[in-house]
Design an enzyme around this catalytic site. Structure first.
Site, PDB file in Angstrom:
ATOM      1  N   PRO A  12       0.774  -1.104   0.370  1.00  0.00           N
ATOM      2  CA  PRO A  12      -0.208  -0.407  -0.149  1.00  0.00           C
ATOM      3  C   PRO A  12       0.883   1.730   0.548  1.00  0.00           C
ATOM      4  CG  PRO A  12      -0.056  -0.892   2.218  1.00  0.00           C
ATOM      5  CD  PRO A  12       0.578  -2.095   1.367  1.00  0.00           C
ATOM      6  N   ASN A  13       0.050   2.522  -0.723  1.00  0.00           N
ATOM      7  CA  ASN A  13       0.952   3.495  -0.754  1.00  0.00           C
ATOM      8  C   ASN A  13       2.374   3.331  -1.804  1.00  0.00           C
ATOM      9  OD1 ASN A  13      -1.353   4.706   0.652  1.00  0.00           O
ATOM     10  ND2 ASN A  13      -0.776   3.699   2.154  1.00  0.00           N
ATOM     11  N   ARG A  62       5.883  11.180  -2.858  1.00  0.00           N
ATOM     12  CA  ARG A  62       4.638  10.246  -1.743  1.00  0.00           C
ATOM     13  C   ARG A  62       5.927  10.581  -0.489  1.00  0.00           C
ATOM     14  NH1 ARG A  62       5.334   4.797   0.810  1.00  0.00           N
ATOM     15  NH2 ARG A  62       3.870   5.483   3.481  1.00  0.00           N
ATOM     16  N   TYR A 112      10.789   9.012   0.970  1.00  0.00           N
ATOM     17  CA  TYR A 112      11.370   7.932  -0.590  1.00  0.00           C
ATOM     18  C   TYR A 112      11.825   8.195  -1.284  1.00  0.00           C
ATOM     19  CZ  TYR A 112       7.699   5.411   3.539  1.00  0.00           C
ATOM     20  OH  TYR A 112       7.667   5.145   4.197  1.00  0.00           O
ATOM     21  N   ASN A 149       7.950  -6.324  -0.816  1.00  0.00           N
ATOM     22  CA  ASN A 149       7.972  -4.183   0.209  1.00  0.00           C
ATOM     23  C   ASN A 149       6.238  -4.548   0.196  1.00  0.00           C
ATOM     24  OD1 ASN A 149       8.090  -2.023   1.493  1.00  0.00           O
ATOM     25  ND2 ASN A 149       8.964  -1.381   0.253  1.00  0.00           N
ATOM     26  N   ALA A 187       3.068  -0.808   5.081  1.00  0.00           N
ATOM     27  CA  ALA A 187       2.736  -1.042   5.991  1.00  0.00           C
ATOM     28  C   ALA A 187       2.057  -2.411   6.490  1.00  0.00           C
ATOM     29  CB  ALA A 187       1.543   0.226   6.324  1.00  0.00           C
ATOM     30  N   GLU A 233      12.003  -9.174   1.526  1.00  0.00           N
ATOM     31  CA  GLU A 233      11.514  -8.908   2.143  1.00  0.00           C
ATOM     32  C   GLU A 233      12.381  -7.198   2.029  1.00  0.00           C
ATOM     33  OE1 GLU A 233      11.061  -9.164   6.856  1.00  0.00           O
ATOM     34  OE2 GLU A 233      10.058  -6.551   7.128  1.00  0.00           O
ATOM     35  N   HIS A 243      12.285  -2.606   2.188  1.00  0.00           N
ATOM     36  CA  HIS A 243      12.315  -1.797   2.916  1.00  0.00           C
ATOM     37  C   HIS A 243      12.999  -0.622   2.024  1.00  0.00           C
ATOM     38  CE1 HIS A 243       8.985  -3.483   5.257  1.00  0.00           C
ATOM     39  NE2 HIS A 243      10.068  -4.146   5.389  1.00  0.00           N
ATOM     40  N   ARG A 251      13.157   4.534  12.623  1.00  0.00           N
ATOM     41  CA  ARG A 251      12.038   5.480  12.177  1.00  0.00           C
ATOM     42  C   ARG A 251      10.736   5.720  13.721  1.00  0.00           C
ATOM     43  NH1 ARG A 251       8.944   4.993   6.053  1.00  0.00           N
ATOM     44  NH2 ARG A 251       8.120   7.100   7.564  1.00  0.00           N
TER      45      ARG A 251
HETATM   46  C1  DQA Z   1       8.132   0.536   3.924  1.00  0.00           C
HETATM   47  C2  DQA Z   1       8.430   1.037   4.966  1.00  0.00           C
HETATM   48  C3  DQA Z   1       6.606   0.761   6.164  1.00  0.00           C
HETATM   49  O1  DQA Z   1       6.874   0.927   7.330  1.00  0.00           O
HETATM   50  C4  DQA Z   1       5.812   2.236   5.720  1.00  0.00           C
HETATM   51  O2  DQA Z   1       4.653   1.727   5.662  1.00  0.00           O
HETATM   52  C5  DQA Z   1       5.694   2.174   3.855  1.00  0.00           C
HETATM   53  C6  DQA Z   1       7.229   1.784   2.922  1.00  0.00           C
HETATM   54  C7  DQA Z   1       9.562   1.353   2.935  1.00  0.00           C
HETATM   55  O3  DQA Z   1       9.777   1.373   1.781  1.00  0.00           O
HETATM   56  O4  DQA Z   1      10.642   1.912   3.898  1.00  0.00           O
HETATM   57  O5  DQA Z   1       5.239   2.322   3.595  1.00  0.00           O
HETATM   58  O6  DQA Z   1       8.235  -0.427   3.455  1.00  0.00           O
END
Ligand code: DQA
Length: 137
Positions: free
Chosen positions: A9-10, A17, A22, A71, A74, A95, A97, A104
């Protein structure tokens, strides 16, 4: 080698964003760069904001791909269901990120996925995906 990148998501909003966290590149631009760089790898990309859709894609991936770079955004910090899906498929999942989640908020320090994936790469910006591909090679 067939690899699937799955973004949660997102992450469809990468580029605009929170660019201070990011970066300012869209994922499509970055994905084009990855395809050029790793021209011997068949790379596919899927993004969804919906937890169940991510699980369906993981299930599908087990017959079509050699590995997944995930990835889960959240959902990483909340989803027992995605962790179970990773356990249910035989192919390796890495995994990733973009940000260093450990530097964070405390709620980002917990990952339900880390115990069930092959490895974790985080905090290198979009380069985290590049490093994940290299780890498969
Ligand atoms: C994320 C880190 C997560 O905590 C966050 O909710 C994201 C992006 C990252 O790629 O840094 O949406 O996965």
């Amino acid at each position: 080698m067939n690899l699937l990148i799955i973004n949660g998501p997102n992450l469809n909003l990468l580029g605009t964003r929170e660019p201070e966290i990011y970066g300012s590149q869209t994922f499509q631009e970055y994905f084009d760069d990855l395809q050029q760089k790793f021209d011997t790898v068949a790379l596919s990309y899927y993004q969804s904001n919906i937890e169940g859709a991510l699980i369906d894609k993981l299930h599908e991936a087990r017959t079509n791909f050699d590995g997944v770079i995930l990835n889960a955004a959240a959902y990483t910090h909340t989803s027992v269901a995605i962790a179970d899906a990773i356990k249910a498929i035989e192919i390796p999942v890495i995994e990733v990120h973009i940000s260093n989640t450990h530097s964070r908020e405390a709620f980002r320090h917990k990952s339900y996925l880390s115990p069930v994936v092959k490895g974790v790469i985080l905090g290198f910006g979009l380069k985290s995906y590049d490093l994940a591909i290299q780890s498969f090679l």
